[in-house]
Motif scaffolding. Structure first.
Motif, PDB file in Angstrom:
ATOM      1  N   PHE A 239      48.590 -59.329 -43.851  1.00  0.00           N
ATOM      2  CA  PHE A 239      48.311 -57.849 -43.479  1.00  0.00           C
ATOM      3  C   PHE A 239      48.018 -57.594 -41.843  1.00  0.00           C
ATOM      4  CE2 PHE A 239      47.443 -56.471 -48.110  1.00  0.00           C
ATOM      5  CZ  PHE A 239      48.725 -56.419 -48.391  1.00  0.00           C
ATOM      6  N   ASN A 240      47.466 -58.502 -41.282  1.00  0.00           N
ATOM      7  CA  ASN A 240      47.148 -58.614 -39.919  1.00  0.00           C
ATOM      8  C   ASN A 240      46.121 -57.565 -39.390  1.00  0.00           C
ATOM      9  OD1 ASN A 240      48.915 -60.688 -39.371  1.00  0.00           O
ATOM     10  ND2 ASN A 240      50.656 -59.516 -38.964  1.00  0.00           N
ATOM     11  N   SER A 241      45.120 -57.405 -40.529  1.00  0.00           N
ATOM     12  CA  SER A 241      44.246 -56.248 -40.297  1.00  0.00           C
ATOM     13  C   SER A 241      42.736 -56.754 -40.134  1.00  0.00           C
ATOM     14  CB  SER A 241      44.176 -55.087 -41.305  1.00  0.00           C
ATOM     15  OG  SER A 241      43.777 -55.935 -42.525  1.00  0.00           O
ATOM     16  N   ILE A 242      42.440 -58.028 -40.152  1.00  0.00           N
ATOM     17  CA  ILE A 242      41.111 -58.523 -39.885  1.00  0.00           C
ATOM     18  C   ILE A 242      41.272 -59.913 -39.530  1.00  0.00           C
ATOM     19  CG2 ILE A 242      40.629 -59.372 -42.439  1.00  0.00           C
ATOM     20  CD1 ILE A 242      37.830 -58.209 -42.028  1.00  0.00           C
ATOM     21  N   PHE A 243      40.227 -60.166 -38.457  1.00  0.00           N
ATOM     22  CA  PHE A 243      40.112 -61.304 -37.662  1.00  0.00           C
ATOM     23  C   PHE A 243      39.708 -62.307 -38.863  1.00  0.00           C
ATOM     24  CE2 PHE A 243      38.169 -64.716 -34.885  1.00  0.00           C
ATOM     25  CZ  PHE A 243      39.339 -65.293 -34.206  1.00  0.00           C
TER      26      PHE A 243
ATOM     27  N   THR B 215      40.154 -51.373 -42.318  1.00  0.00           N
ATOM     28  CA  THR B 215      41.013 -51.921 -41.214  1.00  0.00           C
ATOM     29  C   THR B 215      42.233 -51.578 -41.354  1.00  0.00           C
ATOM     30  OG1 THR B 215      41.416 -54.009 -42.562  1.00  0.00           O
ATOM     31  CG2 THR B 215      39.208 -54.045 -41.439  1.00  0.00           C
ATOM     32  N   LEU B 216      42.870 -51.116 -42.462  1.00  0.00           N
ATOM     33  CA  LEU B 216      44.429 -50.886 -42.662  1.00  0.00           C
ATOM     34  C   LEU B 216      44.658 -49.490 -41.870  1.00  0.00           C
ATOM     35  CD1 LEU B 216      45.023 -51.973 -46.343  1.00  0.00           C
ATOM     36  CD2 LEU B 216      45.604 -53.191 -44.387  1.00  0.00           C
ATOM     37  N   VAL B 217      43.707 -48.675 -42.226  1.00  0.00           N
ATOM     38  CA  VAL B 217      43.670 -47.349 -41.389  1.00  0.00           C
ATOM     39  C   VAL B 217      43.582 -47.682 -39.860  1.00  0.00           C
ATOM     40  CG1 VAL B 217      42.505 -45.159 -40.964  1.00  0.00           C
ATOM     41  CG2 VAL B 217      42.666 -46.161 -43.440  1.00  0.00           C
ATOM     42  N   LEU B 218      42.814 -48.503 -39.308  1.00  0.00           N
ATOM     43  CA  LEU B 218      42.677 -48.621 -38.096  1.00  0.00           C
ATOM     44  C   LEU B 218      43.832 -49.182 -37.560  1.00  0.00           C
ATOM     45  CD1 LEU B 218      39.086 -50.032 -37.673  1.00  0.00           C
ATOM     46  CD2 LEU B 218      39.765 -47.797 -37.140  1.00  0.00           C
ATOM     47  N   LYS B 219      44.354 -50.321 -38.276  1.00  0.00           N
ATOM     48  CA  LYS B 219      45.819 -50.635 -37.930  1.00  0.00           C
ATOM     49  C   LYS B 219      46.788 -49.805 -37.682  1.00  0.00           C
ATOM     50  CE  LYS B 219      49.128 -54.454 -39.396  1.00  0.00           C
ATOM     51  NZ  LYS B 219      49.083 -54.917 -37.923  1.00  0.00           N
ATOM     52  N   SER B 220      46.977 -48.831 -38.645  1.00  0.00           N
ATOM     53  CA  SER B 220      47.852 -47.971 -38.531  1.00  0.00           C
ATOM     54  C   SER B 220      47.928 -46.885 -37.428  1.00  0.00           C
ATOM     55  CB  SER B 220      47.921 -46.953 -40.037  1.00  0.00           C
ATOM     56  OG  SER B 220      48.677 -46.018 -40.021  1.00  0.00           O
ATOM     57  N   ILE B 221      46.744 -46.513 -36.931  1.00  0.00           N
ATOM     58  CA  ILE B 221      46.290 -46.053 -35.773  1.00  0.00           C
ATOM     59  C   ILE B 221      46.815 -46.586 -34.448  1.00  0.00           C
ATOM     60  CG2 ILE B 221      44.531 -44.898 -34.194  1.00  0.00           C
ATOM     61  CD1 ILE B 221      42.989 -44.177 -36.911  1.00  0.00           C
ATOM     62  N   VAL B 222      46.419 -47.919 -34.350  1.00  0.00           N
ATOM     63  CA  VAL B 222      46.734 -48.668 -33.468  1.00  0.00           C
ATOM     64  C   VAL B 222      48.325 -48.808 -33.364  1.00  0.00           C
ATOM     65  CG1 VAL B 222      46.560 -51.059 -32.564  1.00  0.00           C
ATOM     66  CG2 VAL B 222      44.636 -50.043 -33.306  1.00  0.00           C
ATOM     67  N   HIS B 223      48.959 -48.976 -34.388  1.00  0.00           N
ATOM     68  CA  HIS B 223      50.446 -49.211 -34.222  1.00  0.00           C
ATOM     69  C   HIS B 223      51.061 -47.956 -33.523  1.00  0.00           C
ATOM     70  CE1 HIS B 223      54.223 -50.996 -35.866  1.00  0.00           C
ATOM     71  NE2 HIS B 223      54.682 -49.503 -35.788  1.00  0.00           N
ATOM     72  N   GLY B 224      50.531 -46.796 -34.062  1.00  0.00           N
ATOM     73  CA  GLY B 224      50.882 -45.572 -33.417  1.00  0.00           C
ATOM     74  C   GLY B 224      50.783 -45.528 -32.053  1.00  0.00           C
ATOM     75  N   LYS B 225      49.700 -46.011 -31.633  1.00  0.00           N
ATOM     76  CA  LYS B 225      49.038 -45.951 -30.149  1.00  0.00           C
ATOM     77  C   LYS B 225      50.334 -46.863 -29.306  1.00  0.00           C
ATOM     78  CE  LYS B 225      45.370 -43.924 -30.153  1.00  0.00           C
ATOM     79  NZ  LYS B 225      45.000 -42.353 -29.273  1.00  0.00           N
ATOM     80  N   PHE B 226      50.768 -48.046 -29.996  1.00  0.00           N
ATOM     81  CA  PHE B 226      51.621 -48.772 -29.221  1.00  0.00           C
ATOM     82  C   PHE B 226      52.950 -48.332 -29.068  1.00  0.00           C
ATOM     83  CE2 PHE B 226      48.468 -52.385 -29.771  1.00  0.00           C
ATOM     84  CZ  PHE B 226      48.794 -52.835 -28.404  1.00  0.00           C
TER      85      PHE B 226
ATOM     86  N   ARG C 190      47.226 -56.900 -34.425  1.00  0.00           N
ATOM     87  CA  ARG C 190      46.078 -57.443 -35.030  1.00  0.00           C
ATOM     88  C   ARG C 190      45.085 -57.424 -34.455  1.00  0.00           C
ATOM     89  NH1 ARG C 190      48.765 -60.141 -31.900  1.00  0.00           N
ATOM     90  NH2 ARG C 190      50.442 -59.937 -32.932  1.00  0.00           N
ATOM     91  N   PRO C 191      43.898 -57.480 -35.161  1.00  0.00           N
ATOM     92  CA  PRO C 191      42.329 -57.188 -34.324  1.00  0.00           C
ATOM     93  C   PRO C 191      42.116 -58.584 -33.470  1.00  0.00           C
ATOM     94  CG  PRO C 191      41.902 -57.582 -36.622  1.00  0.00           C
ATOM     95  CD  PRO C 191      43.541 -57.580 -36.480  1.00  0.00           C
ATOM     96  N   ALA C 192      41.361 -58.230 -32.310  1.00  0.00           N
ATOM     97  CA  ALA C 192      41.247 -59.372 -31.413  1.00  0.00           C
ATOM     98  C   ALA C 192      39.772 -59.891 -32.170  1.00  0.00           C
ATOM     99  CB  ALA C 192      40.802 -58.812 -30.124  1.00  0.00           C
ATOM    100  N   ALA C 193      39.377 -61.337 -31.742  1.00  0.00           N
ATOM    101  CA  ALA C 193      38.192 -61.906 -32.293  1.00  0.00           C
ATOM    102  C   ALA C 193      36.779 -61.098 -32.421  1.00  0.00           C
ATOM    103  CB  ALA C 193      38.016 -63.132 -31.428  1.00  0.00           C
ATOM    104  N   PHE C 194      36.483 -61.312 -33.861  1.00  0.00           N
ATOM    105  CA  PHE C 194      35.166 -60.696 -34.257  1.00  0.00           C
ATOM    106  C   PHE C 194      34.846 -59.246 -34.506  1.00  0.00           C
ATOM    107  CE2 PHE C 194      34.298 -64.504 -31.476  1.00  0.00           C
ATOM    108  CZ  PHE C 194      34.314 -65.498 -32.541  1.00  0.00           C
ATOM    109  N   ASN C 195      36.104 -58.633 -34.414  1.00  0.00           N
ATOM    110  CA  ASN C 195      35.797 -57.123 -34.264  1.00  0.00           C
ATOM    111  C   ASN C 195      37.038 -56.270 -34.765  1.00  0.00           C
ATOM    112  OD1 ASN C 195      37.085 -55.436 -31.662  1.00  0.00           O
ATOM    113  ND2 ASN C 195      37.210 -57.458 -31.439  1.00  0.00           N
TER     114      ASN C 195
END
Length: 336
Positions: free
Chosen positions: A125-129, A174-185, A202-207
């Motif tokens: 899912f690429n949603s958490i480091f 994290t899935l919600v945040l990923k969806s928002i980020v995808h829209g930003k890109f 995908r999230p960067a390290a530790f956050n």
């Protein structure tokens, strides 16, 4: 996820299954169950890098393994814990859930988990480091707190469930945040008029505040990042694929091994020649800064054609400058 996180999840799961009957022993065996799937990393001591990489999060992270291993482990622990007089089935149930929750959590990370092995399907899912303090630390606190409460008390169950609920809600977040980020890109690519076929975030390290993005722009990859604290538009760095310039390995086995690496990277890769040596970069895990002006890809393999085959050796990661890396990460999290 990292070993500590899997131990915490396994302990909490063990507590749910048998905590009232055996107390902290349920946490102990749950923690052991949560650790077992990652023992597949030992394969690298007995085989080549490509085979070991393919095996990671394979059989040991599958439903098949959970179903087959749980009864055996339950029978073994029942022999060890005869005084508990539970029989093998309750212990097998504990091990099943301890083993099964491990790959379920790993599915949210980037590597890819073969939950449905032997089918060649890696879920990611690429949603958490793989190490996220916001997931692990509150969860760990709840588990430790529960350990010191009476095994039959309602408070113990509530505290343990509080950790499980927190961790589960965080994963959903994290899935919600990923969806928002995808829209930003998507919006940034549209604004710049870029043509592309796929976006991977995908999230960067530790956050989960700073996110990395890879964009397949057909003849090149566009790589960028985005922090929820950013005030400036997303900018992309272009990396030409240069597929026509990649080495053409003649022996069939060498070609097969290169294809195996490409399959591992799920097609997100670049190759670069330095002097007489070729390097293979897996783009899915982003880059780390090595200086103020330079970043290296996290996963890189040095390729060496020996006789009829191709040998890949994972390059050593230089973490001597970990303070510098964390400083740069923190600066970028705070926004551009």
């Amino acid at each position: 996820m990292d070993s500590l996180t899997q131990i915490v999840l396994g302990a909490a799961t063990g507590e749910v299954v048998l905590g009232r009957k055996v107390g902290n022993k349920a946490m102990l065996y749950g923690a052991i169950a949560g650790t077992i799937p990652d023992l597949d990393v030992l394969v690298k001591n007995f085989t080549d890098t490509i085979t070991a990489t393919e095996a990671h999060r394979g059989l040991s992270h599958s439903i098949v393994f959970c179903v087959l291993a749980a009864p055996l482990l339950g029978w073994l622990v029942n022999k060890i814990e005869r005084k508990a007089n539970l029989g093998w089935k309750p212990w097998a149930w504990l091990f099943f859930w301890g083993l099964f929750t491990h790959p379920l959590l790993d599915v949210f990370t980037t590597w890819g988990t073969q939950l449905f092995w032997p089918f060649d399907l890696r879920l990611a899912f690429n949603s958490i480091f793989v190490i996220d303090p916001f997931y692990t630390i509150p969860f760990l606190g709840c588990v430790i707190w529960a350990m010191f409460l009476n095994r039959k008390s309602a408070q113990r169950r509530k505290v343990n469930w509080a950790g499980i609920i927190w961790s589960s809600c965080y994963l959903l977040l994290t899935l919600v945040l990923k969806s928002i980020v995808h829209g930003k890109f998507e919006k940034a690519l549209e604004d710049k008029g870029y043509s592309y076929s796929e976006i991977s975030t995908r999230p960067a390290a530790f956050n989960t505040i700073l996110w990395n993005g890879n964009v397949d722009a057909r003849d090149a990859y566009l790589i960028s990042d985005y922090s929820f604290f950013d005030t400036q538009p997303i900018e992309f760095e272009r990396f030409p694929k240069n597929r026509a310039q990649e080495p053409n390995y003649e022996p069939q086995q060498a070609q097969i091994n290169l294809k195996r690496l490409i399959d591992i990277s799920q097609g997100w890769y670049l190759m670069e020649q330095k002097k007489n040596t070729w390097f293979f970069y897996d783009l899915r895990f982003g880059r780390i800064p090595v200086s103020d002006s330079e970043q290296n890809f996290v996963f890189a393999y040095e390729l060496d054609q020996t006789n009829e085959t191709l040998i890949a050796t994972e390059t050593e990661k230089d973490f001597d400058n970990v303070d510098f890396i964390l400083e740069k990460l923190w600066e970028r999290i705070k926004g551009n």
